[in-house]
Structures are given as C-alpha cells and as structure tokens.
Enzyme design. Structure first.
Site, short mmCIF file in Angstrom:
data_model
loop_
_atom_site.label_atom_id
_atom_site.label_comp_id
_atom_site.label_asym_id
_atom_site.label_seq_id
_atom_site.Cartn_x
_atom_site.Cartn_y
_atom_site.Cartn_z
N ALA A 65 36.93 39.84 35.96
CA ALA A 65 35.50 39.23 36.12
C ALA A 65 35.15 39.43 34.42
O ALA A 65 35.47 40.42 33.78
CB ALA A 65 34.71 40.29 36.75
N GLU A 111 43.75 37.69 41.06
CA GLU A 111 43.21 37.05 42.15
C GLU A 111 43.31 36.13 42.33
O GLU A 111 43.03 35.28 43.47
CB GLU A 111 41.65 37.94 42.67
CG GLU A 111 42.28 39.87 42.55
CD GLU A 111 41.20 40.85 42.74
OE1 GLU A 111 40.81 41.11 43.77
OE2 GLU A 111 40.47 41.01 41.46
N GLU A 131 41.59 46.46 36.33
CA GLU A 131 40.92 47.40 36.57
C GLU A 131 40.91 49.34 36.87
O GLU A 131 40.13 49.24 36.29
CB GLU A 131 40.64 47.17 37.68
CG GLU A 131 40.05 45.46 37.83
CD GLU A 131 40.84 44.69 38.33
OE1 GLU A 131 40.15 43.51 38.66
OE2 GLU A 131 42.38 44.67 38.50
#
Length: 164
Positions: A65, A111, A131
């Site tokens: 991300a 992901e 993460e």
C-alpha cells in the site's frame, strides 16, 4: 506523464494490466487501486477476453500500500475511502486473473497476487506481509488468502514477524 496502469490486449485475447509507478515501487495508491479495479470491471464483461494478467516491472510487482497516502487519512476516512471496496471489486471479476510476479510482492502487493486465481512467479520472486513492522495488520484479506495458500503456521510466521 506515463499511465499508472498500462493496459493492452494481445492477439490471443489475453489482457495485460502492467503496474507502472516505478518511482514508488508500484505502491498501491488509491488512484492506482481505482484504476486497476476500473480496468478489471471494463475488461471482465468482454467475452473476447480469455484472461487478465496483472504484472509489475521486472524488479518489483508491488511494494504494498502507499503508506504516505494511508498516513494522511483519519480512521473514518480510511473506512469509507473508495479504496476500501477495492478487494471486493477484484473478487467480483469472473474472468480468470493471473498475477505475473517478478521481484517483490509485499503487503498489498502480496494481497493483490493472492486475490488472483493463479500466480506465476519468477524464481527470485519474494512474497511477504511486513505490515507488523508498521504496527498494522494486512487489511485486504491477505491473512485469510495466505493461510489457504501456505498453511496457518507459515502465515503466522510471515504476519507476526514481517519476514518473507
């Protein structure tokens, strides 16, 4: 300026979505996620398209991300941000999705690969869910998809340590 997701269709009716944010290691910004989802939704109903391949560059599939973009949002903004529906939109695609992974597929990049129906990875490809090193957990269904792919113990090792 180059397009952040380059789309093409070859003579065999295979669509290619190439992630193109080299300056950000193909980090999944809200804009990139919207573009991926929109392109998938545009291509999916076309009966001529036999499969859709999602690829990055030779060095990196996607680094995860876009942490800078995430840090700027409050919790309510994150919950209702348009990118929150991204994973549902990807899961709704009926056309077979293939992740072509070279280099790193980390966090959201991992992901995204796991959300595809098939992963084709080069020998040196690296997958990970780092993460935890940022004090967060995978948020796009990665813990569940990864567990189904590699088992609970290896998933827990990746998710709880950040190693890949």
């Amino acid at each position: 300026m180059a397009d952040i997701v380059e789309t093409s269709v070859d003579d065999l009716h295979v669509a290619l979505l190439r992630l193109n944010r080299p300056e950000a290691r193909n980090a999944l910004s809200p804009e990139m996620m919207e573009r991926i989802a929109s392109e998938l939704e545009r291509l999916d109903p076309d009966p001529e398209i036999r499969c859709i391949v999602i690829a990055g560059s030779e060095e990196i599939f996607a680094a995860g991300a876009d942490i800078r973009a995430m840090a700027e949002r409050s919790l309510p903004e994150a919950l209702y941000h348009p990118s929150a529906g991204f994973w549902r939109r990807v899961a709704a695609v009926k056309t077979p999705l293939v992740a072509a992974v070279s280099g790193y597929a980390l966090g959201g990049g991992c992901e995204l690969a796991l959300a595809c129906d098939m992963i084709v990875a080069e020998e040196g490809a690296r997958f990970g869910q780092p993460e935890i090193t940022l004090g967060i957990i995978p948020g796009g269904g990665g813990t569940q998809r990864l567990e189904r792919a590699i088992g609970k113990q290896r998933t827990m090792e990746y998710v709880l340590t950040g190693r890949g």
